[in-house]
Scaffold this motif. Structure first.
Motif, PDB file in Angstrom:
ATOM      1  N   LYS A  44       0.827  -1.212   0.000  1.00  0.00           N
ATOM      2  CA  LYS A  44       0.000   0.000   0.000  1.00  0.00           C
ATOM      3  C   LYS A  44       0.863   1.264   0.000  1.00  0.00           C
ATOM      4  O   LYS A  44       0.702   2.138  -0.849  1.00  0.00           O
ATOM      5  CB  LYS A  44      -0.908   0.005   1.235  1.00  0.00           C
ATOM      6  N   SER A  45       1.764   1.324   0.950  1.00  0.00           N
ATOM      7  CA  SER A  45       2.594   2.529   1.044  1.00  0.00           C
ATOM      8  C   SER A  45       3.452   2.676  -0.199  1.00  0.00           C
ATOM      9  O   SER A  45       3.641   3.773  -0.712  1.00  0.00           O
ATOM     10  CB  SER A  45       3.494   2.461   2.272  1.00  0.00           C
ATOM     11  N   THR A  46       3.952   1.548  -0.692  1.00  0.00           N
ATOM     12  CA  THR A  46       4.792   1.607  -1.885  1.00  0.00           C
ATOM     13  C   THR A  46       4.004   2.167  -3.060  1.00  0.00           C
ATOM     14  O   THR A  46       4.499   3.012  -3.809  1.00  0.00           O
ATOM     15  CB  THR A  46       5.324   0.204  -2.210  1.00  0.00           C
ATOM     16  N   LEU A 167      -3.843   9.839   2.608  1.00  0.00           N
ATOM     17  CA  LEU A 167      -3.512   9.721   4.032  1.00  0.00           C
ATOM     18  C   LEU A 167      -3.077   8.292   4.311  1.00  0.00           C
ATOM     19  O   LEU A 167      -3.857   7.352   4.119  1.00  0.00           O
ATOM     20  CB  LEU A 167      -4.721  10.080   4.892  1.00  0.00           C
ATOM     21  N   ASP A 168      -1.838   8.123   4.755  1.00  0.00           N
ATOM     22  CA  ASP A 168      -1.330   6.788   5.054  1.00  0.00           C
ATOM     23  C   ASP A 168      -1.498   6.534   6.550  1.00  0.00           C
ATOM     24  O   ASP A 168      -0.775   7.096   7.364  1.00  0.00           O
ATOM     25  CB  ASP A 168       0.141   6.678   4.634  1.00  0.00           C
ATOM     26  N   GLU A 169      -2.462   5.716   6.884  1.00  0.00           N
ATOM     27  CA  GLU A 169      -2.765   5.367   8.279  1.00  0.00           C
ATOM     28  C   GLU A 169      -2.847   6.573   9.200  1.00  0.00           C
ATOM     29  O   GLU A 169      -2.132   6.651  10.200  1.00  0.00           O
ATOM     30  CB  GLU A 169      -1.712   4.386   8.803  1.00  0.00           C
ATOM     31  N   PRO A 170      -3.734   7.507   8.907  1.00  0.00           N
ATOM     32  CA  PRO A 170      -3.796   8.714   9.731  1.00  0.00           C
ATOM     33  C   PRO A 170      -4.356   8.448  11.122  1.00  0.00           C
ATOM     34  O   PRO A 170      -4.039   9.171  12.056  1.00  0.00           O
ATOM     35  CB  PRO A 170      -4.736   9.630   8.949  1.00  0.00           C
TER      36      PRO A 170
HETATM   37 MG   LIG Z   1       2.541   1.219   4.964  1.00  0.00          MG
END
Ligand SMILES: [Mg+2]
Ligand SMILES: Nc1ncnc2c1ncn2[C@@H]1O[C@H](COP(=O)(O)OP(=O)(O)OP(=O)(O)O)[C@@H](O)[C@H]1O
Lengths: 506, 395
Positions: A44-46, A167-170
């Motif tokens: 996901k983050s990638t 938003l990455d895991e806000p």
């Molecule tokens: Mg991640």
């Protein structure tokens, strides 16, 4: 259907030894809230880093279309210019600067050569209103709670005229109230035409807020679900994420007769000379052998400080009161003393003060107990690899080898490395601070299973957690902490979310 | 074909580690050409090694200091001051060498502990604490040499450290005349140890399924390093053999390299550099290790002062000037990261060699001191730029 705002086609991204993204396609329609879910390490983050130019054009294969045009971002400022703003889980604010300075950092409003502070403050006040954050724009960031800091981040993004907000895991570090606020804000932004991609491991909030949900697994798109009709359930998501069904995430445990008291704290007070205030007031609690005791409370209520004050007091608080470990009165003056006495503390901030990111998995796992694999001060490298591989196996750490740098591991696997480090010191008392923050359901289940196994073997665990379901699902007893005091103690049978929240907020 | 591909891959992946060796190699070739061979003469190589000595030991200590995210600016004048104390003890107090050396080393360590106290206990940034030391030791040198000016040291044993050579194996004069046999033997032993060490290391890694160099590259590396050691040995043996300075530097390097790579202490030092908060919470006493690292730095400063005084056979009022910057430059050239947690002792030694090679080569070419400073500054900047860019690419 009109053209989507964003289309990512056949994205493939490889790291040495890992295919992080394998032919992923991903579409986001104009004006929707699109949630991205998947296990730790799913990519996901990638994927978001590819989109925002952190990994520049050419380091991956595939195409990105944004607003109907092919984009070749070479860095973050390229993607920002196009109207994409990304907020990472690790907040990127400068603690010593004020709210308005942080909002306009990097794109200051100028008046000739000088910064136009009046205009800055005026505009800052406007965006703060947009994110419904009621703080003085001249307040310093470090004086705000995490929830408010998160809103400042969003304000910062909005000040840049953003079309797509990522938003990455806000909400990973937020409590229920702050999370709810944040979600409300996202809905509000959506009504004002901002499209949003949200990555989260909290499936309940995903289902609540998403218009569309895309599930990634092992670097591949598994499915994209329409969440507007209310058909999507947590079960469906979990099944797609993990590839199998998990019906009860909290493993069953034989609750035994509670054993003898292994840790007791009496009339415990702490004063923080740096902050110049008392942070713990007359705390009394105990922990029995084979027990999991949950510590619930709001962020900033003093749970981490309590743990640290017991664990060798590394922040040099002024302490008073009595600490008994296995019946012995103790005064630890360094974490080492605590470790030697059989107490371990796994921090809530694994990147900040938990792991050594530039070192590899094996070095991190053995760090707190190097003496065990050393003879006369010389480290036995073979023993180190053996130990690391043991924990890699028993904790199911996903990594190509124990020589991989931990910075290259996904969040959940980093957490398991932390856990491995503390299990290797073979403690009797394990304090886990937010053990499942930012961790996917599958890994959560694994960590709960490990905890269960440990207490069955006679370890005692203190679990500090801001997630009420986890507190209720795992604890034998619950202490609620509020403003540095124990606001109440509840056996788990009597504890409910309402009761805990009531104690925590009063 | 695959050989060249392998070579390319290996170079690309390890460019940071091999970069400084390549740089040293290139610099040596350039100077050999521009000085029509003088640079590589036995005499000059021996000189080069002896000149590097007093910076090299500082660079070793500085490596540890920078790894734990600190800096020590006081080491240059501390070295000068300790050299002066050694001279005074020998000349005016009439103490014997074997008493003077341990005494001065202990004094140096003590001075390092004072800096450590300021850093660890008083929480003063090491830059400031050691800047204060820089001023104080500079003054101290002037105070102790006030009446006398330069102190000439007549002690032969002491002066041998900076100028003498190890004795040869007795009774073998007829065999290979003009060649220093003990140096040859040591060189051969070193190559054997290298090959054996690399082989067993490789086997171990393979047995764990870790990545190792492709076999052809591994052989190339072994051959390259063996030839290098062999060549240096041959050059030295053809002159007067291994100098005592070289022996001192080798011993210091071996000890520190062992400590940093094999021991719990070394691991803890790297851990502190990687993340001091995490190290503290993992039960490592960060303050205590600040004492260890600065104490060792002080001791090595004293050693540097001894090497320098012995080389000049005197203690001068300007001894130690700019040593600290040369040492810091050497560590950065040698791949120590300014961000902490990364760096190798051996790298810093190579870095020190690069920096003295530049000076020595430019001296031979007759380049003026003003341009020398500029060239060295440029090389330092280039090295760090190289380091930073290759590090980012690795991510
Ligand atoms: Mg991640
Ligand atoms: N710089 C890197 N070098 C090597 N591997 C990497 C790097 N960054 C990510 N990876 C690997 O790529 C995969 C995807 O990682 P990513 O961070 O995108 O996961 P994620 O879905 O965001 O997980 P999490 O929910 O834990 O944040 C993982 O296997 C990870 O180990």
């Amino acid at each position: 259907m009109n053209t989507p705002l964003l289309e990512m086609r056949n994205i493939t991204k490889e790291f040495p030894g890992v295919k992080a993204l394998d032919n992923v396609s991903f579409q986001v329609a104009q004006g929707e809230i699109h949630c991205l879910v998947g296990e730790n390490g799913a990519g996901k983050s990638t994927l978001m880093k590819v989109l925002s130019g952190v990994y520049p054009h050419g380091t991956y294969s595939g195409d990105i279309l944004f607003g109907g045009e092919v984009q070749t971002f070479n860095n973050i400022s390229d993607s920002e210019k196009a109207g994409i703003a990304i907020i990472y889980q690790e907040l990127a604010l400068v603690p010593e600067l004020t709210v308005y300075e942080n909002i306009f950092i990097g794109h200051e409003i100028r008046n000739g050569f000088m910064v136009d502070w009046n205009e800055t403050i005026k505009r800052a006040t406007e965006v703060l209103k947009k994110v419904k954050l009621d703080v003085n724009p001249a307040a310093k960031i470090k004086d705000l709670g995490v929830g408010k800091q998160q809103l400042v981040e969003i304000a910062k993004a909005l000040s840049k005229d953003v079309k797509l907000l990522i938003l990455d895991e806000p909400t990973a570090a937020l409590n229920e109230v702050d999370s709810e606020n944040l979600l409300d804000l996202l809905r509000d932004l959506k009504n004002h035409g901002v499209t949003c991609i949200l990555i989260s491991h909290k499936l309940k909030e995903v289902i609540e807020i998403a218009d569309t949900i895309t599930v990634l697994r092992d670097g591949k798109t598994i499915c994209t679900l329409d969440a507007r009709n209310g058909q999507v359930t947590e079960q469906i998501l979990v099944k797609n994420m993990v590839g199998r069904e998990i019906d009860n995430i909290y493993p069953k445990r034989e609750r035994q007769q509670a054993g003898e008291v292994v840790l007791e704290v009496r009339d415990w007070n702490a004063y923080d000379p740096k902050a110049g205030r008392a942070i713990l007031k007359d705390v009394n609690f105990n922990l029995r052998k084979g027990e999991i005791v949950g510590f619930s409370g709001l962020i900033g209520s003093g749970r981490t400080e309590l743990a640290l004050s017991i664990f060798g007091n590394p922040d040099s608080y002024h302490l008073s009161g009595d600490l008994f470990v296995k019946g012995q009165p103790r005064k630890f003056s360094h974490p080492r003393d605590a470790i030697d006495a059989g107490v371990a503390y796994s921090t809530e901030d694994r990147k900040g003060d938990g792991l050594i990111l530039i070192q590899d998995v094996k070095q991190n796992i053995t760090l707190a107990n190097l003496v065990e694999i050393a003879t006369r001060g010389v480290v036995d490298n073979n023993a180190e690899v053996r130990v690391a591989n043991e924990y890699k196996g028993s904790l199911n750490i996903k990594t190509p080898s124990v020589e991989q740098k931990v910075s290259n591991l996904s969040g959940g696997n980093q957490q398991k490395v932390c856990l491995g480090k503390w299990l290797f010191v073979k403690p009797d008392i394990l304090i886990l601070d937010e053990p499942t923050r930012g961790i996917d359901v599958g890994a959560k289940y694994e960590i709960y299973t490990i905890m269960t196994r440990l207490v069955e073997q006679g370890m005692s665990i203190i679990m500090i957690s801001s997630e009420l379901p986890e507190i209720l699902g795992m604890s034998d007893r619950v202490y609620v902490v509020a403003s540095g005091k124990i606001a109440g103690e509840l056996p788990v049978e009597e504890a409910t979310q309402e009761k805990i929240m009531h104690l925590a907020t009063n | 074909m695959s050989f060249f591909n392998n070579a390319k891959n290996v170079l690309q992946q390890n460019i940071r580690e091999y970069g400084m060796y390549i740089a040293l190699f290139v610099i040596m070739i350039i100077f050999t050409i521009t000085t029509s061979g003088t640079f590589l003469s036995s005499r000059n190589i021996v000189n080069l090694v002896n000149q590097t000595g007093y910076i090299a030991v500082l660079a070793v200590g500085m490596t540890l200091v920078i790894i734990i995210r600190h800096i020590d600016l006081s080491v240059g004048f501390l070295a000068g001051f300790m050299g002066a104390i050694a001279a005074i003890a020998l000349v005016y107090w009439g103490l014997p060498v074997y008493a003077v050396i341990p005494m001065v080393l202990a004094l140096g360590a003590f001075a390092g502990l004072i800096t450590a106290f300021l850093v660890a206990q008083m929480k003063i940034p090491s830059f400031v604490a050691s800047l204060a030391g820089w001023l104080i030791y500079r003054g101290a040198i002037l105070v102790v040499t006030e009446g006398t000016g330069t102190i000439i040291i007549p002690d032969e044993a002491f002066n041998a450290i900076g100028n003498g050579f190890i004795p040869d194996i007795p009774g073998l004069d007829a065999f290979l005349p003009g060649v220093h046999k003990l140096t040859l033997v040591l060189g051969v032993l070193a190559i054997a140890a290298l090959v054996w060490g690399e082989l067993s290391n490789r086997q171990k890694k393979q047995s764990y399924g870790f990545e190792v160099l492709p076999i052809d590259m591994f052989i190339v590396k072994l051959v390259f390093m063996s030839v290098l050691i062999g060549a240096i040995t041959w050059v030295l043996a053809g002159y007067q053999g291994l100098s005592w300075t070289a022996v001192v530097v080798l011993i210091v390097t071996l000890i520190y390299n062992f400590v940093m790579s094999q021991t719990v202490l070394g691991r803890h030092i790297y851990a502190i550099g990687g993340n001091p908060d995490a190290a503290e919470l993992s039960g490592i006493n960060v303050n205590r290790l600040i004492y260890v690292v600065f104490g060792s730095m002080g001791m090595l400063s004293a050693l540097s002062g001894i090497l320098f005084a012995s080389r000049l056979q005197s203690a001068t009022t300007t001894a130690g000037n700019l040593f600290e910057l040369d040492a810091i430059a050497a560590t950065y050239v040698g791949g120590v990261s300014a961000a902490g947690g990364v760096g190798k002792v051996v790298g810093s030694i190579i870095g020190a060699l690069v920096m003295t090679s530049l000076t020595s080569g430019m001296n031979l070419m007759g380049i003026g001191i003003s341009y020398q400073y500029m060239v060295r500054g440029t090389v330092l900047a280039a090295a760090v730029i190289f380091d930073v860019t290759t590090r980012n690419r690795g991510k």
